[in-house]
Design an enzyme around this catalytic site. Structure first.
Site, PDB file in Angstrom:
ATOM      1  N   GLY B 117     -12.406  -0.596   3.308  1.00 19.01           N
ATOM      2  CA  GLY B 117     -11.770  -0.748   4.619  1.00 19.01           C
ATOM      3  C   GLY B 117     -10.272  -0.755   4.395  1.00 19.01           C
ATOM      4  N   CYS B 118      -9.700   0.408   4.338  1.00 17.63           N
ATOM      5  CA  CYS B 118      -8.334   0.546   3.811  1.00 17.63           C
ATOM      6  C   CYS B 118      -7.339  -0.220   4.664  1.00 17.63           C
ATOM      7  CB  CYS B 118      -7.968   2.006   3.749  1.00 17.63           C
ATOM      8  SG  CYS B 118      -9.158   2.925   2.756  1.00 17.63           S
ATOM      9  N   GLY B 119      -6.826  -1.273   4.120  1.00 14.91           N
ATOM     10  CA  GLY B 119      -5.805  -2.045   4.808  1.00 14.91           C
ATOM     11  C   GLY B 119      -6.335  -2.676   6.083  1.00 14.91           C
ATOM     12  N   GLN B 120      -7.636  -2.563   6.275  1.00 15.97           N
ATOM     13  CA  GLN B 120      -8.162  -2.987   7.570  1.00 15.97           C
ATOM     14  C   GLN B 120      -9.402  -3.845   7.404  1.00 15.97           C
ATOM     15  OE1 GLN B 120      -8.199   0.040  10.446  1.00 15.97           O
ATOM     16  NE2 GLN B 120      -6.731   1.306   9.380  1.00 15.97           N
TER      17      GLN B 120
END
Lengths: 282, 282
Positions: B117-120
């Site tokens: 969950g890239c950066g999220q």
């Protein structure tokens, strides 16, 4: 959901996901209380049947989130590429299909592992790409407008008021909130509004972006990519957030609540026409 | 920095990075104020010279952060594998070298792109791995101890008090804070304490984990992996955070500030020995 463009059809195969659920909690007096808490669910994004990422999200507007994510991470550059978005909460997936195959998907995915701040930073390499091309207009903002906007924003943040544990973002024009979204991930909220703007072909030049979240590097980068010259936050700012705002020419306003705010960059673009008695309070 | 183990030598080739910088901001009265803001810098983690991830971090304890990240994401499973950690702020890098090559690194990196969950969100697939093996002890916590701990925590959060825009996490034992760290990324703060505990060979069974951040899924998972049965937060809780706490047997206490708190799971493990007048207030 956002209106479909001539290019795009949406198929939503599952019901709306609830945003809060009822639970009980025991407070410091031992009393059992009924509470609402924010939902959090995985949403796995697929691009042409390739799994790309799993986001933990509140799930308010999954199509816009999926599209905003794909745009901000550079997976889809042209809306005309977009054929459909299929969200199915039964399997927690959002499948995006493009007309042509997206080139170099393998290469892109392998690169991502290098620069992805997994759950901690951001897809920095990709996200920074194209920043040099961004030319933002110099905004002109009245303090009275800012106060009007902050008053209007109090009518939003529904999930936050109800359950907490979410961040809110608003796409604003003058005192008006054009769109507002909340999410358990502050980056999801930004990407959702980015996806909506993209679909509507909406310009950012006359907008103000509001967030309850902190103004870190990736927040400033994403707002710049939306073409928005004013970034307003209830929270604080970090060094890289400020440096990027200076570099990109974004008016950066933090700690905005009630009648108080702190302009960290671009104070000259603000008309202080509603200045309260000089308190000098920070 | 944490003490090196017999297995490990640390080489830190650059000076400590500052945690805040001085800037000026203009408030609502037009007054120019001197302010401190939190530093935010990229730290690229390398494992045996392969770049793994770039984290945006305050940079307080980069070695512990790098190790905690590698452990929580399953890149390094045994401390005996660890040969050295080399941090160089001149190039914003933390290089981790292991005695044997970590197997299947390519496979692992390719898998990450699927579930990150890239950066999220978080590296969900990897992070969930091994949760079934976790057996946490049933804690026993006095309300008076909780209040004492909350009082003591007020002495921390230095960067937050000074500059805001950071989250704090504390590894606590009874009323005492054994270690406290702040970061612009709340996941970084957790990973830093996880890295420290790992190096010290410290048990989690008698600890309480405090965070200023929200109790989302990955926060609960990481604390469970640290073997800590009590999770205490100043903020709220999400649905998956609660479900995982129920599944893993973690006493989950949110909204803890002053004398107020809300126990979302495990109220039976708390001795309400300092109950204020029944207010029933949520």
């Amino acid at each position: 959901m956002t209106a479909a463009t001539p290019h795009t059809r949406f198929i939503k195969t599952s019901a709306e996901a609830p945003l809060t659920i009822a639970v009980t909690a025991v407070d410091e007096t031992g009393a059992v209380l009924d509470k609402q808490i924010a939902c959090e669910r995985p949403l796995t994004l697929y691009l042409n049947w390739r799994p790309i990422v799993t986001l933990m999200t509140l799930g308010a507007r999954p199509e816009a989130l999926a599209l905003g994510y794909m745009k901000n991470q550079g997976f889809i550059k042209d809306l005309a590429q977009l054929e459909s978005v299929i969200v199915d909460w039964a399997v927690n997936s959002a499948a995006i299909i493009t007309r042509e195959q997206t080139e170099d998907l393998d290469k892109k995915l392998s690169e991502k592992t290098v620069t992805t701040g997994c759950g901690q930073g951001t897809v920095y390499g990709d996200l920074m790409a194209g920043l040099d091309d961004i030319k933002l207009p110099v905004p002109s903002l009245k303090q009275s407008t800012l106060y009007g906007l902050l008053r209007n924003i109090n009518d939003y943040n529904d999930t936050y008021k109800n359950a907490g544990a979410v961040h809110g973002c608003g796409l604003c024009e003058g005192e008006q909130i054009r769109s507002f979204v909340e999410d358990v991930g502050r980056h999801n909220a930004v990407d959702t509004l980015a996806g909506e703007m993209w679909l509507k072909g909406e310009a950012g030049s006359d907008k103000i972006f509001y967030t309850t979240g902190r103004l870190t590097s990736e927040m400033v980068i994403k707002v710049a990519k939306m073409g928005i010259p004013v970034l307003l936050s209830r929270s604080g700012v970090t060094q890289m957030g400020l440096e990027l705002a200076q570099q990109l020419g974004i008016t950066l306003i933090a700690r905005a609540k009630g009648r108080h705010f702190l302009v960290y960059h671009g104070a000259e673009t603000i008309d202080f026409n509603a200045t309260p008695g000089k308190t000098g309070q920070g």
